[in-house]
Write a protein that holds these residues in place. Structure first.
Motif, short mmCIF file in Angstrom:
data_model
loop_
_atom_site.label_atom_id
_atom_site.label_comp_id
_atom_site.label_asym_id
_atom_site.label_seq_id
_atom_site.Cartn_x
_atom_site.Cartn_y
_atom_site.Cartn_z
N CYS A 1 131.34 -41.90 -57.34
CA CYS A 1 131.45 -43.26 -56.80
C CYS A 1 131.53 -44.28 -57.93
CB CYS A 1 130.26 -43.55 -55.89
SG CYS A 1 130.26 -45.20 -55.16
N MET A 2 130.71 -44.09 -58.95
CA MET A 2 130.73 -45.00 -60.09
C MET A 2 132.05 -44.89 -60.86
SD MET A 2 129.09 -47.36 -61.65
CE MET A 2 127.44 -47.17 -60.96
N ASP A 3 132.59 -43.67 -60.95
CA ASP A 3 133.88 -43.49 -61.62
C ASP A 3 134.97 -44.30 -60.92
OD1 ASP A 3 132.72 -41.78 -63.44
OD2 ASP A 3 133.27 -39.96 -62.35
N ARG A 4 134.98 -44.24 -59.58
CA ARG A 4 135.98 -44.99 -58.82
C ARG A 4 135.76 -46.49 -58.95
NH1 ARG A 4 134.95 -40.85 -55.02
NH2 ARG A 4 133.54 -42.24 -53.89
N HIS A 5 134.50 -46.91 -58.94
CA HIS A 5 134.18 -48.34 -59.02
C HIS A 5 134.62 -48.92 -60.36
CE1 HIS A 5 132.04 -52.08 -58.26
NE2 HIS A 5 131.46 -51.96 -59.45
N LEU A 6 134.45 -48.15 -61.43
CA LEU A 6 134.82 -48.62 -62.76
C LEU A 6 136.30 -48.40 -63.06
CD1 LEU A 6 131.75 -47.34 -64.83
CD2 LEU A 6 132.17 -49.65 -63.99
N GLY A 7 136.98 -47.67 -62.18
CA GLY A 7 138.39 -47.39 -62.43
C GLY A 7 138.63 -46.45 -63.58
N THR B 1 129.53 -32.42 -74.74
CA THR B 1 130.32 -31.22 -74.49
C THR B 1 130.95 -31.20 -73.11
OG1 THR B 1 128.85 -29.96 -75.97
CG2 THR B 1 130.25 -28.68 -74.49
N PHE B 2 130.23 -31.71 -72.10
CA PHE B 2 130.69 -31.56 -70.73
C PHE B 2 131.01 -32.87 -70.01
CE2 PHE B 2 127.91 -27.91 -71.62
CZ PHE B 2 128.81 -26.88 -71.42
N ASP B 3 130.78 -34.01 -70.64
CA ASP B 3 131.00 -35.28 -69.95
C ASP B 3 131.83 -36.26 -70.77
OD1 ASP B 3 130.62 -37.95 -68.86
OD2 ASP B 3 129.05 -37.10 -67.60
N ARG B 4 131.22 -36.85 -71.79
CA ARG B 4 131.84 -37.80 -72.72
C ARG B 4 132.29 -39.11 -72.06
NH1 ARG B 4 135.57 -34.37 -77.02
NH2 ARG B 4 134.04 -32.71 -77.42
N SER B 5 131.79 -39.43 -70.88
CA SER B 5 132.16 -40.69 -70.25
C SER B 5 131.05 -41.72 -70.45
CB SER B 5 132.40 -40.48 -68.75
OG SER B 5 131.20 -40.12 -68.08
N ARG B 6 131.45 -42.98 -70.56
CA ARG B 6 130.46 -44.05 -70.72
C ARG B 6 129.60 -44.19 -69.46
NH1 ARG B 6 134.17 -49.01 -72.35
NH2 ARG B 6 135.38 -48.06 -70.65
N SER B 7 130.23 -44.03 -68.30
CA SER B 7 129.47 -44.13 -67.05
C SER B 7 128.45 -43.00 -66.95
CB SER B 7 130.42 -44.09 -65.85
OG SER B 7 131.17 -42.88 -65.83
N GLY B 8 128.85 -41.79 -67.37
CA GLY B 8 127.93 -40.67 -67.33
C GLY B 8 126.73 -40.87 -68.24
N PHE B 9 126.98 -41.40 -69.44
CA PHE B 9 125.89 -41.64 -70.38
C PHE B 9 124.96 -42.74 -69.87
CE2 PHE B 9 123.92 -43.43 -74.18
CZ PHE B 9 123.51 -42.29 -74.85
N GLY B 10 125.55 -43.82 -69.35
CA GLY B 10 124.73 -44.91 -68.84
C GLY B 10 123.88 -44.49 -67.65
N LEU B 11 124.49 -43.77 -66.72
CA LEU B 11 123.73 -43.29 -65.57
C LEU B 11 122.65 -42.31 -65.99
CD1 LEU B 11 126.53 -42.80 -62.87
CD2 LEU B 11 124.64 -44.44 -62.80
N GLY B 12 122.96 -41.46 -66.97
CA GLY B 12 121.97 -40.51 -67.46
C GLY B 12 120.75 -41.21 -68.04
N ILE B 13 120.99 -42.28 -68.81
CA ILE B 13 119.88 -43.06 -69.38
C ILE B 13 119.06 -43.70 -68.26
CG2 ILE B 13 119.29 -45.08 -70.75
CD1 ILE B 13 120.07 -42.75 -72.45
N GLY B 14 119.75 -44.29 -67.29
CA GLY B 14 119.03 -44.91 -66.18
C GLY B 14 118.22 -43.93 -65.37
N ILE B 15 118.80 -42.76 -65.11
CA ILE B 15 118.09 -41.72 -64.36
C ILE B 15 116.87 -41.24 -65.14
CG2 ILE B 15 118.28 -39.33 -63.54
CD1 ILE B 15 121.26 -40.02 -62.92
N ILE C 1 114.89 -34.10 -70.53
CA ILE C 1 115.16 -33.17 -69.44
C ILE C 1 115.81 -33.89 -68.27
CG2 ILE C 1 114.11 -31.58 -67.78
CD1 ILE C 1 114.09 -30.54 -70.62
N PHE C 2 115.30 -35.07 -67.94
CA PHE C 2 115.87 -35.84 -66.83
C PHE C 2 117.30 -36.29 -67.15
CE2 PHE C 2 111.26 -37.02 -65.81
CZ PHE C 2 111.17 -36.03 -64.84
N PHE C 3 117.53 -36.67 -68.40
CA PHE C 3 118.88 -37.07 -68.81
C PHE C 3 119.86 -35.91 -68.64
CE2 PHE C 3 122.18 -37.24 -72.07
CZ PHE C 3 122.73 -38.48 -71.84
N ALA C 4 119.47 -34.74 -69.14
CA ALA C 4 120.33 -33.56 -69.02
C ALA C 4 120.54 -33.18 -67.56
CB ALA C 4 119.73 -32.39 -69.79
N GLY C 5 119.49 -33.31 -66.75
CA GLY C 5 119.62 -33.00 -65.33
C GLY C 5 120.57 -33.95 -64.63
N GLY C 6 120.53 -35.24 -65.00
CA GLY C 6 121.44 -36.20 -64.40
C GLY C 6 122.89 -35.89 -64.74
N ILE C 7 123.15 -35.54 -66.00
CA ILE C 7 124.51 -35.19 -66.41
C ILE C 7 124.99 -33.94 -65.66
CG2 ILE C 7 125.95 -34.45 -68.35
CD1 ILE C 7 125.12 -37.38 -68.46
#
Length: 225
Positions: free
Chosen positions: A90-96, A147-161, A195-201
């Protein structure tokens, strides 16, 4: 001939999808249920690793419950997994910014394996001190994202989670719901955010992969138009 050339062509393979389901809302429900059960399964496996190392301590009567885990842990983890798995696409679509890096199930399975390995390391490998353990897991978690993501949205959401999940863990420990052995960061272990960051990713990648069916639906609608 010109009309045929103008017709959009369907991609040969957009990813896994449920062909009999065309409702967006119904697909969200199906994906949420799948993510929920994946989260429950991972919670049982990972919590068992932590209990074997005596990282988490539940009351004695709680340990007699299913799979040596408090009854509420798997449902909470399953719910969190469903929310995270639905939030990432959903975040990927929102950010385009559609996520296209390593979009195949083999990559997702390797991501899950690495995530379980990081948890296994936190529970089984002996480190000189908690700081060394935290830095090692932080490096492994960021390596998993790279290795498996490399997206800014993924990193930001991982930090928040990671921040939100660590805060919730502190509140639960503070209220005596459960406790960690030898906490070194307020009431919890300092490596938990990693651990939570890795789990979110990991759950985000699973959710993105499950959402790939939508590209076929969109392509079919374009073809009809």
């Amino acid at each position: 001939m010109a009309e045929n050339d103008a017709m959009p062509t369907l991609p040969k393979k957009c990813g896994p999808y449920i062909s009999s389901v065309t409702s967006h809302g119904m697909n969200l429900v199906i994906r949420g249920v799948v993510l929920f059960f994946i989260g429950v399964f991972l919670a049982l496996v990972l919590n068992l690793l932590q209990i074997q190392r005596n990282v988490t301590l539940f009351p004695p009567d709680v340990l007699t419950s299913i799979f040596s885990s408090a009854w509420w842990v798997p449902p909470c983890c399953g719910t969190a997994s469903a929310v995270i798995g639905l939030l990432y696409p959903c975040m990927d679509r929102h950010l385009g910014e559609p996520h296209k890096f390593k979009r195949e199930w083999s990559s997702v399975m390797r991501c899950v394996a690495v995530f379980v390995g990081i948890n296994h390391a936190s529970a089984k490998v002996d480190f000189a001190n908690n700081m060394q353990l935290s830095l090692t897991l932080a490096a492994l978690s960021i390596g998993l994202w790279w290795t498996f993501d490399r997206s800014r949205s993924g990193f930001g959401l991982g930090i928040g989670i990671a921040f939100l999940a660590t805060l919730v863990s502190q509140l639960l420990v503070y209220n005596g719901v459960y406790q960690y052995t030898s906490p070194d960061f307020l009431y919890v272990r300092s490596w938990l955010p990693c651990i939570f960051f890795a789990g979110g990713i990991t759950m985000g990648n699973i959710g993105r992969q499950l959402a790939m069916y939508e590209c076929k639906v969109i392509a079919e609608k374009s073809h009809e138009d």
